[in-house]
Enzyme design. Structure first.
Site, PDB file in Angstrom:
ATOM      1  N   THR A  17      77.682  62.662  32.152  1.00  0.00           N
ATOM      2  CA  THR A  17      75.812  62.398  33.036  1.00  0.00           C
ATOM      3  C   THR A  17      75.382  61.394  31.909  1.00  0.00           C
ATOM      4  O   THR A  17      75.623  60.571  32.738  1.00  0.00           O
ATOM      5  CB  THR A  17      74.918  63.591  32.968  1.00  0.00           C
ATOM      6  OG1 THR A  17      74.896  65.029  33.565  1.00  0.00           O
ATOM      7  CG2 THR A  17      73.154  63.246  32.604  1.00  0.00           C
ATOM      8  N   ALA A  18      76.018  61.476  30.700  1.00  0.00           N
ATOM      9  CA  ALA A  18      75.149  60.255  29.376  1.00  0.00           C
ATOM     10  C   ALA A  18      76.565  59.481  29.728  1.00  0.00           C
ATOM     11  O   ALA A  18      75.871  58.207  29.967  1.00  0.00           O
ATOM     12  CB  ALA A  18      75.425  61.096  28.021  1.00  0.00           C
TER      13      ALA A  18
ATOM     14  N   ASN B 274      75.727  70.267  39.299  1.00  0.00           N
ATOM     15  CA  ASN B 274      74.356  71.774  38.760  1.00  0.00           C
ATOM     16  C   ASN B 274      73.402  72.312  40.411  1.00  0.00           C
ATOM     17  O   ASN B 274      73.692  71.301  41.169  1.00  0.00           O
ATOM     18  CB  ASN B 274      73.016  70.595  38.008  1.00  0.00           C
ATOM     19  CG  ASN B 274      72.570  69.898  37.663  1.00  0.00           C
ATOM     20  OD1 ASN B 274      72.583  69.651  39.157  1.00  0.00           O
ATOM     21  ND2 ASN B 274      72.402  68.770  37.099  1.00  0.00           N
ATOM     22  N   PHE B 275      71.960  72.793  39.497  1.00  0.00           N
ATOM     23  CA  PHE B 275      71.196  72.778  40.818  1.00  0.00           C
ATOM     24  C   PHE B 275      70.396  71.650  41.204  1.00  0.00           C
ATOM     25  O   PHE B 275      68.965  71.944  41.482  1.00  0.00           O
ATOM     26  CB  PHE B 275      70.708  74.089  40.700  1.00  0.00           C
ATOM     27  CG  PHE B 275      71.820  75.530  40.991  1.00  0.00           C
ATOM     28  CD1 PHE B 275      71.385  75.457  41.814  1.00  0.00           C
ATOM     29  CD2 PHE B 275      72.465  76.019  39.979  1.00  0.00           C
ATOM     30  CE1 PHE B 275      72.256  77.022  42.512  1.00  0.00           C
ATOM     31  CE2 PHE B 275      73.244  76.488  40.017  1.00  0.00           C
ATOM     32  CZ  PHE B 275      73.310  77.496  41.612  1.00  0.00           C
ATOM     33  N   MET B 276      70.284  69.969  40.699  1.00  0.00           N
ATOM     34  CA  MET B 276      69.640  69.469  40.786  1.00  0.00           C
ATOM     35  C   MET B 276      68.012  69.594  40.841  1.00  0.00           C
ATOM     36  O   MET B 276      67.232  68.749  40.630  1.00  0.00           O
ATOM     37  CB  MET B 276      70.155  69.236  42.142  1.00  0.00           C
ATOM     38  CG  MET B 276      71.328  68.544  42.348  1.00  0.00           C
ATOM     39  SD  MET B 276      72.034  68.620  44.105  1.00  0.00           S
ATOM     40  CE  MET B 276      72.323  70.627  44.117  1.00  0.00           C
TER      41      MET B 276
ATOM     42  N   HIS C 227      73.526  75.825  29.212  1.00  0.00           N
ATOM     43  CA  HIS C 227      72.478  74.531  28.994  1.00  0.00           C
ATOM     44  C   HIS C 227      72.997  74.048  27.916  1.00  0.00           C
ATOM     45  O   HIS C 227      72.348  74.286  26.919  1.00  0.00           O
ATOM     46  CB  HIS C 227      70.993  74.932  29.527  1.00  0.00           C
ATOM     47  CG  HIS C 227      71.126  74.819  30.776  1.00  0.00           C
ATOM     48  ND1 HIS C 227      69.676  74.782  31.138  1.00  0.00           N
ATOM     49  CD2 HIS C 227      71.101  73.752  31.857  1.00  0.00           C
ATOM     50  CE1 HIS C 227      68.808  75.047  32.096  1.00  0.00           C
ATOM     51  NE2 HIS C 227      69.972  74.059  32.916  1.00  0.00           N
TER      52      HIS C 227
END
Length: 605
Positions: free
Chosen positions: A48-49, A130-132, A541
């Site tokens: 992601t980052a 992920n679940f967006m 998380h």
């Protein structure tokens, strides 16, 4: 005696069609016979980052950036699982080639259970699985962030420009959503032109429309959305979905794929970072990597940036000599910087399901082959239908009401900011429980639905530590789940609160028979606690294992610019470098936020 841990059945269906393979990507090889390959910035982790940073830094054509990624393009491994929202749950048990296969240590607070913990080994990282959910965190969380690191640039008003930089909003398709599932949102709070496509899924779960009525019946007010710094209330959930085709929008699709032709960006795919190399001045000079049994060195002229996530960023620091000295010396690792906070302070949300058999369609229907075929056709032709939604389309957050906190212990009664929720209630993932606590099997062909009660402000803290001096050996992941008395008391209250909504008159028309999970045999606080201990799950998380803080704080790992304290030319920019787990339904969005902000910091020098 309790039966085995109940779980929710996710639907690993066949592919709609074979996703397009990524051709012509600028992959760079690693060869021991070559001289050290030199770049301005070497980013470890194409998640992601990492991909946000790579994108922003290579906007300057004179800056050369290398991204080291242990995986490859998710579409090349899992077909369209990473594209179709309805397949998000498949990754919990499927696509082992994309998983690091991590497990926690036995969790004392969960009866010694060891949890599998899915971390994506792929470009895009966990944004590909992920679940967006898309949301901001609260204003007060940003205020606390700014105070803890001594930097006013982290306040909500100052970070809002970075939130807007992450969002390219499209209004919901009201022509395909149910009329009683029309989202209410304030267009002033949305933004266009940002990195991620954001909209509301073109399919609304029927279960969600009823849960909304039940939540309102117990006094949880409806809100427009969760993108204005206020998290208290209930709302339809925005998603990182491209409205035109219904596909997931991730850091891979948004920040990498459209920019693959940048000649100053090099991708080292299927490449494992082994250690950070320092010179005698404690400057990070590059990264030693291995690919196809070949080890080589990738040189960083300006900086090495770790974006390997909450587990592997602290692991890589430790095997490279940055961490608690006693731990490093145990494995004969030369101590570059004694930083006792590396791998400490880790937080995660925990969640538990409450389930009923219902008389509305849920994801249970996808087990029917005819229904699945129809859903596939609807998605392929209209970007709509059940597969257009990951299931997590409705959510509520609140503080535990006064009548349920009367017996809280002194540890539990703490002053959280006014806009910081303690618990949440969410409708995903809809599925069939394998069994309830008495071993009762679900009715074949019936529809089941779940409401998840989740702890938003955990007080338990875990850790990550190396098990060997090698990155190829998984780290020891101890979430220390559910050990704080406060977490137990708040979760008991959350179960009671969820039951109030489910047992309200507003939801009576769709519930069939008695409560399936936890079941009517679970009523007292002691019985609820026992249910929680044997049923809870982490929400994947994990945050704050390389905690950001002031340089005077001995437990801080990085400063307000993400720079690792005690060494030079090394940063950590990912979920591990947050000062705490930010409240809200979508903490991963804050990872995009941090990456956008620190990319600007790096470019300014």
């Amino acid at each position: 005696m309790l039966a085995p841990r109940p779980s929710l059945l996710f639907f690993a269906s066949g592919l709609l069609y074979q996703a397009s393979s990524v051709m012509g990507a600028p992959t760079t090889s690693c060869s021991h016979s070559k001289p050290a390959q030199r770049f301005d910035y070497v980013i470890v982790g194409g998640g992601t980052a990492g991909l946000v940073l790579a994108n922003r830094l290579t906007e300057d054509p004179t800056v050369r950036v290398a991204v080291i990624e242990a995986g490859t393009f998710p579409e090349d491994v899992s077909g369209n699982w990473s594209q179709v929202p309805g397949y998000a749950g498949n990754f919990i048990t499927g696509a082992p080639e994309m998983s690091w296969n991590f497990h926690t240590t036995p969790q004392v607070g969960a009866n010694g259970h060891s949890f599998p913990y899915y971390r994506a080994k792929a470009l895009g990282g966990c944004s590909s699985i992920n679940f967006m959910a898309y949301a901001h965190t609260s204003e007060s969380a940003h205020e606390m962030w700014a105070n803890q690191v001594g930097d006013e640039s982290y306040t909500y008003s100052n970070m809002l420009k970075y939130y807007r930089r992450t969002m390219n909003f499209s209004p919901p398709r009201e022509d395909v959503r149910f009329r009683n599932a029309t989202p209410q949102y304030n267009a002033v709070d949305t933004a266009t032109g940002g990195g991620l496509d954001v909209t509301y899924a073109s399919y609304a779960q029927p279960w969600s429309t009823w849960v909304a009525e039940g939540l309102e019946a117990i006094g949880i007010p409806r809100r427009d959305h969760f993108i204005n710094g206020n998290l208290l209330g209930q709302s339809w959930q925005m998603n990182t979905i491209t409205q035109s085709n219904g596909f997931r929008s991730s850091s891979e699709t948004a920040y990498l794929r459209p920019y693959l032709d940048r000649h100053n960006l090099a991708l080292f795919r299927n490449t494992l970072a082994e250690r950070i190399v320092f010179n005698q001045r404690k400057e990070a000079t590059g990264v030693e990597v291995t690919t196809q049994d070949t080890t080589c060195f990738i040189s960083a002229r300006k900086e090495v940036i770790l974006s390997a996530g909450a587990f592997q960023s602290p692991q890589l620091l430790q095997v490279s000599g940055v961490g608690p000295a006693a731990l490093l010396q145990r494995f004969d690792i030369n101590v570059i910087a004694d930083r006792p906070g590396v791998g400490q302070n880790m937080e995660d949300h925990i969640t538990v399901p409450l389930s009923y058999r219902v008389n509305v369609e849920t994801a249970s229907a996808l087990l029917n082959s005819d229904y699945m075929a129809q859903a596939i056709d609807e998605f392929n032709n209209e970007a709509a239908g059940p597969l257009a939604s990951a299931g997590g389309d409705y959510m509520a957050m609140e503080k535990v009401p006064q009548e349920l906190r009367a017996g809280f212990s002194r540890e539990t009664v703490r002053e959280l900011p006014a806009d910081w929720p303690e618990v949440s209630f969410s409708v995903y993932p809809n599925g069939i429980p394998r069994s309830n606590l008495t071993g009762e099997e679900p009715v074949p062909g019936a529809n089941y639905a779940a409401l998840l009660a989740t702890l938003i402000a955990p007080q338990s803290r875990g850790s990550v530590s190396i098990a060997s001096p090698r990155m190829s050996d998984p780290p020891l992941i101890d979430l220390n789940l559910f050990t704080a008395q406060a977490d137990r008391e708040v979760m008991i209250a959350a179960v009671k609160r969820a039951r109030q909504a489910l047992q309200s008159q507003a939801m009576a028309p769709i519930l069939i028979a008695e409560e399936y999970l936890p079941g009517n045999g679970v009523q007292t606080d002691e019985e609820i606690l026992e249910y929680l201990i044997h049923t809870l799950n982490p929400l994947f998380h994990a945050f704050a294992s390389n905690r950001m803080g002031k340089t005077s704080d001995p437990m801080a790992v990085v400063d307000n610019h993400g720079r690792v304290i005690g060494v030079k030319k090394l940063r950590v920019v990912d979920s591990s470098s947050f000062p705490f787990l930010p409240p809200g339904p979508a903490p991963q969005i804050q990872v995009y936020l941090l990456a956008e902000k620190l990319a600007d910091d790096i470019k300014r020098g």
